[in-house]
Design an enzyme around this catalytic site. Structure first.
Site, PDB file in Angstrom:
ATOM      1  N   LYS C  79     -80.397  -9.229  62.416  1.00 37.94           N
ATOM      2  CA  LYS C  79     -80.835  -8.576  61.467  1.00 37.94           C
ATOM      3  C   LYS C  79     -82.547  -9.215  60.398  1.00 37.94           C
ATOM      4  O   LYS C  79     -82.759 -10.646  60.582  1.00 37.94           O
ATOM      5  CB  LYS C  79     -79.549  -9.001  59.988  1.00 37.94           C
ATOM      6  CG  LYS C  79     -79.614  -8.646  58.328  1.00 37.94           C
ATOM      7  CD  LYS C  79     -78.130  -9.732  58.331  1.00 37.94           C
ATOM      8  CE  LYS C  79     -78.265  -8.965  56.772  1.00 37.94           C
ATOM      9  NZ  LYS C  79     -76.478  -8.858  55.959  1.00 37.94           N
ATOM     10  N   SER C 164     -73.649  -6.254  52.833  1.00 37.57           N
ATOM     11  CA  SER C 164     -74.830  -5.925  53.152  1.00 37.57           C
ATOM     12  C   SER C 164     -76.108  -5.587  54.360  1.00 37.57           C
ATOM     13  O   SER C 164     -76.344  -5.119  54.989  1.00 37.57           O
ATOM     14  CB  SER C 164     -75.398  -7.556  53.110  1.00 37.57           C
ATOM     15  OG  SER C 164     -75.505  -8.219  53.711  1.00 37.57           O
ATOM     16  N   SER C 188     -70.081  -9.185  54.211  1.00 38.16           N
ATOM     17  CA  SER C 188     -71.054  -8.304  54.888  1.00 38.16           C
ATOM     18  C   SER C 188     -70.980  -7.842  56.280  1.00 38.16           C
ATOM     19  O   SER C 188     -72.345  -7.797  56.699  1.00 38.16           O
ATOM     20  CB  SER C 188     -72.567  -9.060  53.630  1.00 38.16           C
ATOM     21  OG  SER C 188     -72.914  -9.209  52.803  1.00 38.16           O
TER      22      SER C 188
END
Lengths: 95, 490, 499
Positions: C79, C164, C188
């Site tokens: 990420k 997210s 998330s």
């Protein structure tokens, strides 16, 4: 909680985010909406309840007083948009 | 703890329409003596190249986190003990949020509602009067970096070497009543910190500075609005700033105006305080507990162990000098002002008369050190050597006058005092026979004076002086005095 | 090639160790998939092909010598919230568009230290603030899933992969990597996992180090994996987790061997079903899936108990006070002085204001402003302090529940994946996506989402298990049972290949 335009501008300034006049109304409405919605917390009786001061149940760990870091001026200055002789350079600040 | 000051007329400031009382509170910022910073492992060393004592944490790079330095915590606790203060076993670090280029995180990690140390006192002596000044609290916080504004018309240069260094903020109660008291308070605070070794209190390096809160009021009236004078970095300026600011406020009030609560700076060149433009907007610091840290918890055992490990503090040492060594309060206060000086004195006083030792250390040694701008650590005369001189006097081997010459020799050339006296024949002459002969010679050479002296015995001193001169200062003055009087028949 | 990219992490690891396949061919297969898919899915914001092949080459050498580390040669996505040394890290924000860190996050270092191969950086909602990955400075992520359309063909509507960690969940679901790293502050990891039919676990607060991860809300953020299977997630978490001296909030406790605990089943396990999660308006199909999950666990020998977590509904509003407050402070460092983008201004204040105006997107600005407001003079007690007290009550609810049960079962999200723009009209509508997940962050507990079935639209739905502090082991054990009962939940067709 309804916030007014002045508050929106004051908050934006506190947060150092420039907003245009045309942004104010929209922000005011969004922020008011969110703040209204969180008001429901007032329904909860929190008398005598301690705020959460730690999430994980352990003690603050301390470190020994030894120099283990630093001595990397070129690294910490490397990403700066404007630097000179390893100083960070910013527009003149008036005291 | 701090009692309201006795109203002394000489503390009040005379205005145009009467006397005013000056109320002063001080927030002293002292850099903690530690090798590394409060929440990062970079060096706290002074004078390094720009941004060289800066780590990723200090530069507030994305994803960086604080880890607390255990020695900084210990130093704060030791200082708390030195201030006779309450140590709080549970304290919290809060973020103080504001934007400034020398504040890389956009917040300072400080302590707001729950500081590590609570109330305490500092005892000061001002013009012979002892006062207890209350300490409100002491907390740990990060220092900010440095911005240089005068190198370029359009730019400021930021150096974060100092950013993150541990500071102790020591807040007094508004118990001070004059610029003199404030100066004595800061000097005493500095002495305590240096005794403890928790801060070197070096104001030249900026390791000790004060924010000075000043307000004025008519005696007996409500407290007035105060102004804060930030970052005053010498004891001299602290005194000047208070006087100048008090005068400014009195002037405004006597003109019928009101004091605006604001932050000001002291300008020593102009001898005035002025408002800080950028701080005019009220700061909303939005304090909240730092979620990257946990509350600081210290055990009672740890607090007690730090108390046991403390060195003798200035007040204790001063009391001991007075009570056990017979010194005057004034002499004791001079000697304890710096721990190294007190240690020197004690080495000289060991096994000797305290008063004599004090006299020699203060008047001869300190006098000479001050004249040459030297620190005790650079003294060419060691405590042993000075003690040796004192011994020679008390044994009667040399006179007081000769001792001063001896001091000069040891200062400039070094050496063992007893050996020097022996080698240079500086011994005091106590042989009455030899002295009698010299007295008779002087009397015989000055018959008119002898007549006058017989009539007025006070004039015998002249003969004593002559005999001392004739003996090269080596005659024992008391013996000379006795023999002259006997020979004169007075 | 599909044989390679369709493997689970565990299968791939076995094949590498058996020398059935080579690390370089495995990495190459994924790089090719990414090249084919990314123009459509936009899951990756940066692909580190050269670095990956170099890591794979080293892995092959070690595998050859029998010196394979735990994750030797296994390609994963990372990420873009994790700082990567020498590789741009933007947090999917314009303000960091040019930022190249000179340091590696602790979690990242743990993974590469065990031989994992980094394929590239994955897309996410800007500064981890969002539930759909529509707020990224690199553009939105398109979910590999599609809804059923009319007449049996899939709809062309672009669906969100959740947020997210949308890039992470999309990439894993689309077979662009074996697994991915992610972060979870209010849901998330779990919500995107649920929306893409993947497994995502947020461990207990303090389990993983936050050092080197761009901070959003310090008391809520946690690192965790998104993977194809529960077993894969267990393997990864075992490497990601561990105490870090550089993170004062990380806990000094040994990391259990999560893989060793797998297969133990749920016999005798007490599973709590909280009545307050049966919210008004809960859709039938989500409720049915929940009931199905309860039945699966019961069939496997678990004991089901109804419990009460009375303060459940207040978790979301409390979260939207605490998280923005902490974020407003954490994001103050983005001022254009020491790194990132700077927009010149007339003076220093103007520079700050213009830089942050241009650098932050709308959702980030909104949360910074909410956070600034709730901490400001006069409002601290009413908002922030109040929310932190409610948080204590939420945690107490769970503490009381642990007297009676070992684990809690809930749906992960109130709905399956929605289409672009469907929830961006009103911020509150998007916030409600996290209604079942935020309680877990507020209480600091571990939570896992496991794919449980498909919605009537043919898109995934997940079930969430919430565990006691540091009891991720039970989550993996119970999660496995659900996963097995549910069967595979996989994308029907890789439409981006043009088939």
């Amino acid at each position: 909680m309804t916030v007014d335009d002045d508050t929106v501008r004051r908050i934006a300034h506190l947060a150092r985010i420039k907003i245009e006049d045309s942004d104010v109304a929209g922000l005011r409405s969004e922020l008011s909406g969110i703040l209204d919605w969180v008001e429901q917390l007032n329904e909860v009786d929190t008398d005598g309840v301690e705020p959460m001061t730690r999430v994980a149940a352990h003690k603050l760990k301390k470190r020994k007083d030894v120099v283990t870091d630093g001595e990397m001026a070129d690294v910490v200055v490397k990403n700066a948009p404007f630097s000179e002789d390893n100083y960070y350079v910013v527009p003149k600040v008036i005291e | 703890m701090g009692k309201a000051a006795k109203e002394k007329t000489n503390n009040l400031m005379r205005g145009a329409d009467g006397d005013w009382e000056v109320i002063v509170g001080l927030e002293v910022h002292a850099q903690v003596a530690s090798k590394s910073k409060l929440f990062s492992g970079s060096s706290t060393g002074f004078g390094a190249e720009p941004n060289s004592h800066v780590s990723l944490v200090d530069a507030a790079m994305p994803g960086m986190l604080p880890v607390i330095n255990e020695e900084c915590v210990a130093q704060a606790i030791r200082t708390g003990h030195g201030l006779n203060a309450k140590i709080n076993p549970y304290s919290v670090f809060d973020r103080k949020n504001y934007f400034y280029p020398d504040l890389p995180q956009g917040y300072q990690i400080s302590q707001f509602k729950q500081p590590i140390v609570g109330e305490g006192t500092v005892t000061i002596d001002v013009d012979g009067e002892t006062r207890e000044i209350g300490v409100e609290r002491l907390h740990l916080e990060q220092d900010a970096g440095k911005s240089i504004h005068d190198q370029h018309p359009d730019y400021s240069y930021v150096d974060l070497n100092r950013s993150g260094v541990a500071l102790m903020e020591i807040v007094s109660k508004p118990d001070l009543r004059s610029s003199k008291e404030a100066q004595v308070y800061v000097a005493k605070m500095r002495t305590i910190l240096r005794y403890l070794g928790t801060s070197d209190g070096d104001m030249d390096k900026g390791n000790l500075r004060a924010d000075v809160n000043v307000s004025v009021r008519k005696p007996g009236a409500e407290l007035g609005t105060r102004c804060e004078i930030k970052n005053v970095n010498s004891i001299r300026f602290i005194g000047q700033a208070i006087d100048v600011e008090a005068r400014r406020q009195i002037g405004i009030l006597e003109d019928g105006g009101q004091i605006t609560q604001e932050t000001r700076l002291f300008d020593p060149a102009k001898g005035e305080t002025r408002s800080m433009r950028s701080k005019e907007e009220a700061h909303d610091y939005r304090y909240f507990p730092d979620p990257d840290l946990l509350p600081l918890e210290i055990s009672e055992d740890y607090i007690a162990s730090l108390k046991q490990g403390l060195p003798e503090l200035p007040d204790e040492k001063q009391a001991r000098f007075v009570n056990e060594l017979g010194l005057s309060a004034y002499d004791a206060s001079v000697l304890i002002a710096e721990r190294e000086n007190a240690n020197y004195f004690e080495a000289v006083a060991k096994g000797r008369d305290g008063k004599t030792a004090a006299n020699w250390v203060i008047n001869e040694l300190f006098g000479r050190l001050n004249k040459e701008g030297l620190d005790i650590s650079a003294s060419p005369v060691s405590a042993d050597q000075l003690g040796g001189i004192v011994d020679l006097i008390s044994e009667g081997t040399i006179s007081g006058k000769i001792a001063k010459d001896l001091f000069e020799i040891v200062w400039t050339e070094g050496g063992d005092p007893a050996e020097i006296v022996e080698a240079r024949g500086m011994k005091q002459v106590t042989d009455t026979g030899a002295i009698e002969k010299t007295v008779e010679d002087v009397l015989a050479a000055n018959p008119e004076k002898a007549e006058q002296a017989r009539a007025k015995p006070n004039l015998a001193g002249w003969f004593v002086g002559q005999v001392m001169k004739a003996s090269g200062g080596k005659a024992n003055p008391k013996v000379v005095n006795d023999i002259v009087k006997k020979k004169l028949g007075v | 090639m599909a044989e390679l990219t369709g493997l689970t992490l565990s299968e791939a690891r076995q094949k590498l160790r058996n020398k059935d396949i080579k690390a370089q061919e495995l990495t190459d297969a994924f790089l090719k998939e990414i090249e084919a898919a990314n123009p459509d899915l936009n899951a990756f914001v940066a692909v580190t092909a050269e670095k990956a092949m170099a890591q794979a080459k080293e892995a092959d050498a070690r595998l050859q010598k029998g010196e394979a580390r735990d994750l030797e040669g296994l390609p994963i996505g990372h990420k873009d919230l994790y700082c990567t040394e020498g590789v741009t890290t933007t947090a999917c924000s314009n303000i960091l568009s040019n930022f190249v860190p000179g340091y590696e996050s602790t979690v990242g270092a743990n993974l590469w230290g065990q031989g994992a191969v980094m394929l590239g950086k994955l897309n996410n909602d800007e500064f981890a603030m969002g539930s759909s990955n529509e707020s990224s400075s690199h553009g939105p992520v398109v979910s590999p899933w599609r809804r059923n359309g009319k007449d049996g063909t899939p709809s062309d509507d672009k669906l969100v992969p959740g947020g997210s960690s949308g890039g992470s969940s999309a990439a894993v679901a689309a077979d662009l990597c074996l697994a991915a790293t992610a972060t979870d502050t209010g849901g998330s990891i779990r919500q995107p996992a649920a929306l893409t039919g993947t497994v995502g676990i947020k461990p207990t607060y303090g389990r993983c180090s936050r050092w080197g991860i761009v901070a959003y809300a310090s008391s809520l953020d946690q690192a965790g994996p998104v993977a194809r299977t529960v077993e894969d997630a267990a393997i990864l978490l075992g490497v990601m987790a561990g105490h870090d001296d550089k993170d004062s909030t990380s806990v000094d406790m040994p990391v259990p061997d999560y893989s060793a605990a797998l297969g133990k089943g749920v016999k005798g396990l007490k599973v709590g079903v909280p009545e307050e999660y049966r919210v008004e308006g809960l859709s039938d199909e989500v409720d049915q899936l929940w009931q199905q999950g309860i039945a699966w666990l019961k069939d496997a020998g678990a004991e089901i108990k109804t419990i009460s977590l009375p303060h459940t509904k207040y978790a979301l509003p409390a979260y939207y006070i605490v998280a923005p407050a902490e974020a407003s402070s954490n994001l103050a460092r983005y001022d254009g002085v020491r790194y990132g983008v700077r927009v010149p201004g007339n003076d220093i204040i103007d520079t700050y204001e213009k830089t942050r105006q241009a650098g932050f997107g709308d959702e980030v600005k909104r949360r910074i402003m909410i956070g600034t407001y709730v901490l400001s003079a006069g409002y601290y007690d009413a908002y922030y302090l109040k929310a932190q007290k409610v948080r204590t009550l939420i945690k107490q609810d769970f503490d009381n529940a642990w007297d009676d049960v070992d684990v809690v079962l809930t749906p992960t999200t109130p709905n399956p994946a929605f289409a672009f723009g469907e929830k961006t009209g009103d911020p509150l509508e998007m916030y409600l996506e996290d209604i079942f997940t935020v309680t877990v962050n507020m209480a600091g507990l571990p939570g896992i989402s496991v794919p449980a079935g498909l919605s009537s639209q043919g898109t995934p739905l997940g079930l969430q298990l919430i565990g006691k502090p540091f009891d991720e082991t039970t989550l993996f054990q119970a999660g496995e049972v659900l996963e097995k009962a549910a069967g595979p939940v996989r994308v029907a067709s890789k439409w981006w290949h043009g088939t």
